[in-house]
Design an enzyme around this catalytic site. Sequence first.
Site, mmCIF file in Angstrom:
data_model
loop_
_atom_site.group_PDB
_atom_site.id
_atom_site.type_symbol
_atom_site.label_atom_id
_atom_site.label_comp_id
_atom_site.label_asym_id
_atom_site.label_seq_id
_atom_site.Cartn_x
_atom_site.Cartn_y
_atom_site.Cartn_z
ATOM 1 N N LEU A 1 0.826 -1.229 0.032
ATOM 2 C CA LEU A 1 0.127 0.253 0.048
ATOM 3 C C LEU A 1 0.879 1.209 0.104
ATOM 4 O O LEU A 1 1.819 1.424 0.476
ATOM 5 C CB LEU A 1 -0.768 0.115 1.224
ATOM 6 C CG LEU A 1 -1.684 -1.197 1.218
ATOM 7 C CD1 LEU A 1 -2.879 -1.014 2.250
ATOM 8 C CD2 LEU A 1 -2.737 -1.231 0.048
ATOM 9 N N GLY B 1 -1.775 6.308 -2.754
ATOM 10 C CA GLY B 1 -2.692 6.219 -3.706
ATOM 11 C C GLY B 1 -4.011 5.308 -3.242
ATOM 12 O O GLY B 1 -5.030 5.641 -3.119
ATOM 13 N N HIS B 2 -3.573 4.227 -2.670
ATOM 14 C CA HIS B 2 -4.418 3.332 -2.053
ATOM 15 C C HIS B 2 -5.303 3.992 -0.821
ATOM 16 O O HIS B 2 -6.280 4.060 -0.763
ATOM 17 C CB HIS B 2 -3.695 2.167 -1.380
ATOM 18 C CG HIS B 2 -3.138 1.500 -2.467
ATOM 19 N ND1 HIS B 2 -1.642 1.077 -2.701
ATOM 20 C CD2 HIS B 2 -3.600 0.433 -3.786
ATOM 21 C CE1 HIS B 2 -1.459 0.275 -3.510
ATOM 22 N NE2 HIS B 2 -2.536 -0.237 -4.080
ATOM 23 N N GLN C 1 -4.266 -12.239 -13.175
ATOM 24 C CA GLN C 1 -4.155 -11.077 -14.012
ATOM 25 C C GLN C 1 -2.701 -10.886 -14.342
ATOM 26 O O GLN C 1 -2.029 -10.073 -14.952
ATOM 27 C CB GLN C 1 -4.488 -9.866 -13.311
ATOM 28 C CG GLN C 1 -3.637 -9.549 -11.899
ATOM 29 C CD GLN C 1 -4.655 -8.429 -11.178
ATOM 30 O OE1 GLN C 1 -5.648 -8.793 -10.765
ATOM 31 N NE2 GLN C 1 -3.902 -7.387 -11.217
ATOM 32 N N LYS D 1 -5.754 6.097 -11.846
ATOM 33 C CA LYS D 1 -4.375 5.519 -12.275
ATOM 34 C C LYS D 1 -4.596 4.562 -13.183
ATOM 35 O O LYS D 1 -3.753 4.661 -14.252
ATOM 36 C CB LYS D 1 -3.584 5.438 -10.900
ATOM 37 C CG LYS D 1 -2.636 4.452 -11.169
ATOM 38 C CD LYS D 1 -1.124 4.963 -11.605
ATOM 39 C CE LYS D 1 0.027 4.147 -11.870
ATOM 40 N NZ LYS D 1 -0.301 2.534 -11.926
ATOM 41 N N GLN E 1 -8.798 -0.038 -16.271
ATOM 42 C CA GLN E 1 -9.362 -1.001 -15.387
ATOM 43 C C GLN E 1 -10.968 -0.348 -14.834
ATOM 44 O O GLN E 1 -11.772 -0.942 -14.926
ATOM 45 C CB GLN E 1 -8.413 -1.236 -14.103
ATOM 46 C CG GLN E 1 -8.805 -1.954 -12.955
ATOM 47 C CD GLN E 1 -8.026 -2.221 -11.972
ATOM 48 O OE1 GLN E 1 -7.145 -3.253 -12.129
ATOM 49 N NE2 GLN E 1 -7.727 -1.640 -10.777
ATOM 50 N N SER F 1 2.817 3.980 -7.592
ATOM 51 C CA SER F 1 2.683 2.776 -8.024
ATOM 52 C C SER F 1 3.232 1.878 -7.072
ATOM 53 O O SER F 1 4.422 1.952 -6.649
ATOM 54 C CB SER F 1 2.824 2.426 -9.408
ATOM 55 O OG SER F 1 3.010 1.000 -9.803
ATOM 56 N N SER F 2 2.839 0.638 -6.721
ATOM 57 C CA SER F 2 3.515 -0.548 -5.950
ATOM 58 C C SER F 2 4.786 -0.818 -6.555
ATOM 59 O O SER F 2 5.712 -1.112 -5.908
ATOM 60 C CB SER F 2 2.754 -1.572 -5.568
ATOM 61 O OG SER F 2 1.348 -1.335 -5.167
HETATM 62 P P1 AMP Z 1 -3.441 -2.301 -6.993
HETATM 63 O O1 AMP Z 1 -2.993 -2.629 -5.623
HETATM 64 O O2 AMP Z 1 -2.037 -1.668 -7.819
HETATM 65 O O3 AMP Z 1 -3.969 -3.337 -7.578
HETATM 66 O O4 AMP Z 1 -4.332 -0.978 -6.719
HETATM 67 C C1 AMP Z 1 -5.553 -0.959 -5.969
HETATM 68 C C2 AMP Z 1 -6.260 0.267 -6.322
HETATM 69 O O5 AMP Z 1 -5.276 1.499 -6.026
HETATM 70 C C3 AMP Z 1 -6.760 0.264 -7.792
HETATM 71 O O6 AMP Z 1 -8.030 0.711 -7.986
HETATM 72 C C4 AMP Z 1 -5.602 1.296 -8.321
HETATM 73 O O7 AMP Z 1 -6.125 2.113 -9.599
HETATM 74 C C5 AMP Z 1 -5.587 2.071 -7.159
HETATM 75 N N1 AMP Z 1 -4.348 2.996 -7.281
HETATM 76 C C6 AMP Z 1 -3.017 2.525 -7.621
HETATM 77 N N2 AMP Z 1 -2.332 3.418 -7.609
HETATM 78 C C7 AMP Z 1 -2.779 4.606 -7.521
HETATM 79 C C8 AMP Z 1 -2.494 5.965 -7.502
HETATM 80 N N3 AMP Z 1 -1.243 6.514 -7.623
HETATM 81 N N4 AMP Z 1 -3.573 7.017 -7.294
HETATM 82 C C9 AMP Z 1 -4.893 6.415 -6.916
HETATM 83 N N5 AMP Z 1 -5.346 5.249 -7.067
HETATM 84 C C10 AMP Z 1 -4.223 4.423 -7.223
#
Ligand code: AMP
Length: 373
Positions: free
Chosen positions: A73, A76-77, A101, A208, A212, A244-245
Amino acid sequence: MASKLRGFASQTHLRKTIAFPRPSDLPSIVKRLSSTSSPPFEIFREPSPLRTHRHAALLSSRSVALVPTMGALHDGHLSLVRQAASENPEVIVSIYVNPTQFGVNEDLATYPKTWESDIAQLSALNEEMKQNGLQGKITAVFAPTTGIMYPTLPPSSEIPGVGSFVTITPLASLLEGASRPVFFRGVATVCMKLFNLVQPDRVYFGQKDVQQTVVIKRMVEDFHLPIDVRIGPTTREKDGLAMSSRNVYLGARRRKVGLVLSRALKAAEEQWVKGNFKRGDILWPANALADEWAREQDEIPAKERARFEVDYISLADPNSLEEIEEIDPARGAVLSGAIKMMPVEEGQPGEDCGLGGGTGPVRLIDNIILRPR
Ligand code: AMP
């Protein structure tokens, strides 16, 4: 639940020392909380207690939000969780790295897993949201195993893989889907499973990952799911890089050059702001900027550079994601792009090459919505 809450509430030093924390206070709260006992929410690994928890919210007429994540996390999350808690009394965060995925040659095995930090961040976030008077809070984290999520067959990442899948075509084969053919099949499938398990009133996704959001909205509409899909804005680093992670893999050199993508998209956006509607007029500054940055990297020594390849820079319709020649101002458009940061060349002693030592490529994606006028 009660004992977990008691454990958290007994940290009276927190109440005394933290007055109305802001998001920027979060790292220090996380540090303090990471050594403490149980989190202030339930952690479910199985469907049955999760369903009981959800049912209780239904009986009390409390709306439930779901924020699906793959963990690792970052802000963004957390911003999605804040949004969810400002609109719902109960927020459930799912943490699950979904194998279907990831393509067979992708980074499933090395995808970052930071469970303890994730739970500490969510615990601290609950405290922050409470202090800030948000109506909602995280009441549960759902972290299932793959055996639970795929109960009858081992999940397949092969293109013609067997299994029960949700496919959303042609959306899933455009843009990201062109390079990652099983990606959106996996995303739609795992989201359908999560939606069925949690039965949320609202789900929260980040801008982001724009494709999706379009795929999930389409799935919800086509399958008549009684769910409101909410989209939160992209959270960025100060210099504009989308969080981003996977950014932990970049290291210093690639982190700096990785900015090319957000800069290129910004250059394209400026054309729209100036009143240009035609594809060529909008995209040329983005392509020119990317070419220039790529040339610069070619010309500097291997031990200093960070090469990248542009996968696509796209101007697409916001609903179909098909490429467009001209923007209809009443519809707007989606500007998006993906680049591949190549492995670090000639890493130097002591150099920060990123998690994994810079040996693998890192894919970066980003987008800007050109809103209808
Ligand atoms: P993930 O863990 O990468 O699958 O992301 C989980 C959720 O967090 C998804 O809806 C992503 O679009 C959102 N997310 C990831 N990075 C960001 C970011 N920088 N800003 C806003 N939402 C994000």
